[in-house]
Design an enzyme around this catalytic site. Structure first.
Site, short mmCIF file in Angstrom:
data_model
loop_
_atom_site.label_atom_id
_atom_site.label_comp_id
_atom_site.label_asym_id
_atom_site.label_seq_id
_atom_site.Cartn_x
_atom_site.Cartn_y
_atom_site.Cartn_z
N GLU A 49 0.87 -1.17 0.00
CA GLU A 49 0.00 0.00 0.00
C GLU A 49 0.91 1.22 0.00
O GLU A 49 1.79 1.34 0.85
CB GLU A 49 -0.89 0.04 1.24
CG GLU A 49 -1.97 -1.02 1.27
CD GLU A 49 -2.79 -1.00 2.56
OE1 GLU A 49 -2.55 -0.10 3.40
OE2 GLU A 49 -3.64 -1.87 2.74
N ASP A 60 -5.62 9.23 9.84
CA ASP A 60 -4.31 8.68 10.18
C ASP A 60 -3.81 9.21 11.52
O ASP A 60 -4.08 10.35 11.90
CB ASP A 60 -3.30 9.02 9.08
CG ASP A 60 -3.63 8.29 7.79
OD1 ASP A 60 -3.64 7.05 7.83
OD2 ASP A 60 -3.89 8.94 6.77
#
Length: 270
Positions: A49, A60
């Site tokens: 990824e 995040d």
């Protein structure tokens, strides 16, 4: 079969989970990031990824937010990220590569242009965390029409009523966020993960990858016994953050990747 389907099918035959590694494109700079990217498959990454840097990575945690800041500070953008994929593909045609990020940079780039260039560069899938299934027509549908898998995130708060909608149009694999909240947070209990995997399997035949909070080979092995894929990001990115030279960053990430891979590969060996 897509590269992702092929990889997960091969690993199922071998009775082992995939090690899915996440790094942010351009962190800490283009050349170091490309060297890490090129080194990951040999270090044991089964699926990669690659984060598309964005100014407001709301889903995040601190480690990946800082990775975004470093990458943007080094002038990384979507054009350079796609170029990085092209350069990676020059030496690797079989490791699946998924771009992960947010819709804003794709929207600014132009959806049609982005899908065309991503396909041409060798991108296999997309994870776009702020594109719910209600907006499938904007990105998910055209991406899949071009042969790019669209991978959905599910969380502990995604209930049985919502799951079919979230999984509608999903392909490649399902990414289960084992801790509700931001990336890199504390690890979930194995019992909770086992229950979640069983619940997801009732709704989908896609491979299930578990992420968020996995930092050690031991944790990776525990998850690898339960799921089809083990996603590790923040722990790898910490090695970039703490490095004082490019070589130290490269060696740190690839060494941890090798150790995680060993944990995953041995997980189901009785």
């Amino acid at each position: 079969m897509s590269r992702l389907q092929t990889r997960f099918a091969e690993l199922k035959e071998q009775n082992r989970a995939a090690l899915v590694t996440f790094v942010t494109a351009g962190d800490p700079d283009y050349d170091t990031s490309l060297a890490i990217l090129k080194g990951l498959p040999k270090a044991g990454a089964d699926v990669i990824e690659l984060g598309m840097p964005f100014t407001d990575p709301m889903a995040d945690g601190p480690a990946i937010q800082l990775a975004n800041i470093r990458a943007l500070g080094a002038k990384q953008n979507l054009t350079k990220t796609l170029q990085m994929v092209r350069e990676f593909r020059e030496g690797n045609s079989d490791t699946p590569l998924v771009l992960m990020g947010y819709f804003n940079p794709i929207h600014k780039f132009g959806v049609e242009r982005f899908i065309a260039e991503a396909k041409e560069a060798g991108v296999d899938g997309l994870i776009v965390v702020d594109m719910p299934p209600e907006h499938n027509s904007e990105l998910c549908d055209p991406a899949q029409a071009a042969g790019i898998d669209f991978i959905r995130l599910t969380t502990p708060t995604t209930d049985d009523a919502r799951l079919p909608k979230v999984l509608n149009g999903s392909s490649g694999f399902v990414y289960y966020v084992s801790v509700a909240g931001v990336t890199g947070a504390g690890a979930a209990t194995l019992e909770h993960v086992e229950e979640a995997v069983a619940r997801l399997r009732r709704h989908t035949d896609l491979p299930i990858s578990i992420g968020f909070g996995i930092r050690t080979p031991e944790q990776a092995a525990s998850i690898a016994r339960l799921a089809d894929g083990v996603v590790v990001g923040s722990a790898l990115i910490d090695h970039i953050a703490n490095a004082t030279t490019p070589d130290q960053a490269i060696d740190g990430v690839l060494s941890l990747c090798s150790a995680l891979s060993e944990g995953v590969r041995k997980a189901r060996v009785s």
